[in-house]
Design an enzyme around this catalytic site. Structure first.
Site, PDB file in Angstrom:
ATOM      1  N   HIS A   1       8.341   8.599  -3.989  1.00  0.00           N
ATOM      2  CA  HIS A   1       7.572   7.815  -3.021  1.00  0.00           C
ATOM      3  C   HIS A   1       7.362   8.642  -1.763  1.00  0.00           C
ATOM      4  CE1 HIS A   1       5.985   4.276  -1.097  1.00  0.00           C
ATOM      5  NE2 HIS A   1       6.919   4.270  -0.176  1.00  0.00           N
TER       6      HIS A   1
ATOM      7  N   ASP B   1       4.984   6.106  -9.073  1.00  0.00           N
ATOM      8  CA  ASP B   1       5.594   5.549  -7.860  1.00  0.00           C
ATOM      9  C   ASP B   1       5.870   4.070  -8.076  1.00  0.00           C
ATOM     10  OD1 ASP B   1       6.332   4.807  -5.305  1.00  0.00           O
ATOM     11  OD2 ASP B   1       4.527   5.543  -4.340  1.00  0.00           O
TER      12      ASP B   1
ATOM     13  N   SER C   1       3.228   4.929   2.678  1.00  0.00           N
ATOM     14  CA  SER C   1       3.691   3.627   2.216  1.00  0.00           C
ATOM     15  C   SER C   1       2.987   2.505   3.004  1.00  0.00           C
ATOM     16  CB  SER C   1       5.216   3.560   2.346  1.00  0.00           C
ATOM     17  OG  SER C   1       5.743   2.445   1.694  1.00  0.00           O
TER      18      SER C   1
END
Length: 520
Positions: free
Chosen positions: A478, A449, A226
């Protein structure tokens, strides 16, 4: 087509507003910050890290050892104030002659710690990697577990419930949120003082290089998930010769024009599609949940529950804000789908206990959650220009909420302190390396995502020549590395153990949808 058109219109709306925002200096070779990083790294190489028992308050097993590394608060002044970052490690479990060095992991945020990451070596998906590498986690600057953790408000206030979460806020709602955002920005400045401006992605990348040096590694093996992919990409741009192997799991779009105002709007748009995936799954299993046989019917049930909670909060604490926060988790991870659907179904049937258990604010986590939000806000606000006129936010998000109502305004209000931020903003560094400057890197991405939309992975691959993109098709969880998809995990393991990438990329089939469950 609607999605593409919406991205285009958003970009044109905010361009002039962002261009007018204040900005700091771009990173330059030979700059004071570059010299300061080299000095700090040399000191870290000499000092190393003394690993011993982890702090008692962390309640970690004896197999995990901890130490600290010092980094400058301001890299332009490497002899000035120092911060201590806590580092954790488990040694490689395989033969010494097969050890490949240290493997550092960051889970994102901004504001997340990976102190417990080395324990992943006990999981089957990570066993071979743990045999070859020392697994290393750490608490980034400002995060609890490092010195001088950042705070912007009383943690007790952070857990107050119930709260609202209007899909289409009124003018009164907006004025209240503006006042709250201004107060939050003031709180950050009052708590942090002059240190506030030093919480940036560039400094996180520099800290990573000092950590590399302290671990005794000439080149870094790193995996970021991320937000960790963004400062990992900054690291690759700033220190390409220091990269050994690098994995970007669920990549942030590194285009400077997207950081961070536009990327948050793109995220809200993507969450609408992912929220639709969840509703379709619930409707598919109406025999279990009885919430409707179509996504639209499930939405109506959800809206009815939200309206009821606005009048009578569940357990006295779960209002629309807590409901939305809980179900936003279903947009991140489909592991949450069954439990969230069960909670909604049970509430409709008159049993609010599952919803109260899943959505109530957790006082025990208040300090960590408040700290994580503070670091998130400081880094994103410092990193880039933001519109300073709420009329721009209002216009952009009102338009976006017409097609993406689920997450748009909640996301906007979460980031709104950046409109009133007291610290100087930077211009984002242009992530880019030349051919042969960087070893092959591996990008992992789920096609649906929502937190880091797939186009970010495509953009990152374009900017890092030689990188390879592994796509989990028709999936939206994710963070997919080491998460149980055998195809994805095989590519990850092969890369970390051998450096081999699948050419320009490879496709993996989606992991199975979750099985529906109920309390019956």
């Amino acid at each position: 087509m609607r999605t593409a058109a919406l991205y285009t219109s958003i970009g044109s709306l905010v361009l002039s507003a962002l261009a007018a925002a204040p900005a700091g200096a771009w990173e330059r070779p030979g700059s004071a910050e570059a010299r300061g990083t080299a000095i700090a790294a040399a000191r870290a190489t000499a000092a190393g890290i003394d690993f011993a028992a982890c702090p008692e308050e962390e309640m970690l097993p004896d197999s995990l050892k901890c130490g600290t590394v010092k980094v400058p608060l301001d890299y332009a002044e490497p002899d000035g104030r120092q911060l201590e970052l806590t580092v954790s490690r488990t040694p490689a479990t395989g033969p010494a002659e097969e050890r490949q060095g240290a493997f550092v992991y960051n889970p994102g945020g901004p504001g997340a710690s990976s102190i417990t990451f080395p324990l992943a070596g006990e999981l089957p998906e990570w066993k071979e990697i743990a045999e070859a590498y020392d697994l290393v986690g750490y608490a980034p600057r400002g995060v609890n577990g490092s010195s001088a953790p950042l705070s912007c408000q009383d943690p007790a206030a952070y857990t107050k419930g119930p709260t609202d979460a209007p899909t289409h806020p009124t003018q009164e709602d907006k004025e209240r949120r503006v006042a709250r955002a201004k107060a939050y920005a003031r709180g950050c400045a009052e708590h942090a003082g002059e240190t506030l401006r030093h919480y940036t992605s560039l400094n996180n990348a520099r800290d990573l290089d000092v950590l590399r040096a302290a671990l005794g590694e000439s080149r870094l093996t790193f995996m970021g998930a991320s937000y960790g992919t963004y400062f990992g990409a900054l690291y690759a741009t700033l220190f390409p010769s220091h990269v050994r192997r690098m994995v970007f799991d669920s990549a942030v779009d590194p285009d400077p024009e997207q950081i961070w105002y536009r990327s948050n709007m793109g995220q809200s748009l993507a969450f609408e599609a992912r929220w639709g995936d969840f509703r379709r799954w619930v409707a598919k299993h109406d025999d279990v949940y009885h919430l409707g046989t179509t996504p639209e019917a499930v939405q109506r049930r959800y809206d009815e529950v939200r309206a009821e909670l606005a009048v009578k909060p569940a357990g006295g604490k779960v209002g629309p804000g807590q409901l939305h926060s809980a179900f936003l988790g279903a947009g991140y991870y489909d592991d949450y789908w069954a439990m969230r659907a069960t909670a909604l179904s049970e509430y409709v049937r008159g049993n609010s206990e599952p919803l109260v258990a899943q959505a109530s604010p957790r006082e025990v986590a208040a300090k960590d959650n408040e700290n994580a939000q503070a670091v998130y806000t400081a880094v994103e606000c410092n990193d880039a220009p933001w519109p300073e006129d709420f009329e721009v936010w209002d216009r952009d998000h009102t338009e976006l909420a017409r097609v993406a109502p689920f997450e748009t305004w909640d996301n906007a209000f979460s980031n709104l302190p950046c409109a009133f931020w007291p610290a100087p903003r930077q211009r984002p560094l242009d992530v880019r390396v030349g051919w042969s400057e960087l070893p092959p890197t591996l990008i992992l991405a789920a096609e649906r995502d929502a937190a880091t939309p797939y186009k970010g992975a495509l953009e990152l691959r374009k900017r890092l020549p030689g990188s390879s993109l592994v796509t989990e098709r028709d999936a939206g969880t994710h963070g997919i590395g080491g998460a149980g998809n055998t195809c994805v995990d095989d590519h990850l393991r092969r890369y970390l153990l051998t450096g081999e990438v699948p050419g320009r990329g490879a496709d993996c089939a989606a992991h199975p949808e979750p099985n529906p469950v109920s309390l019956d």
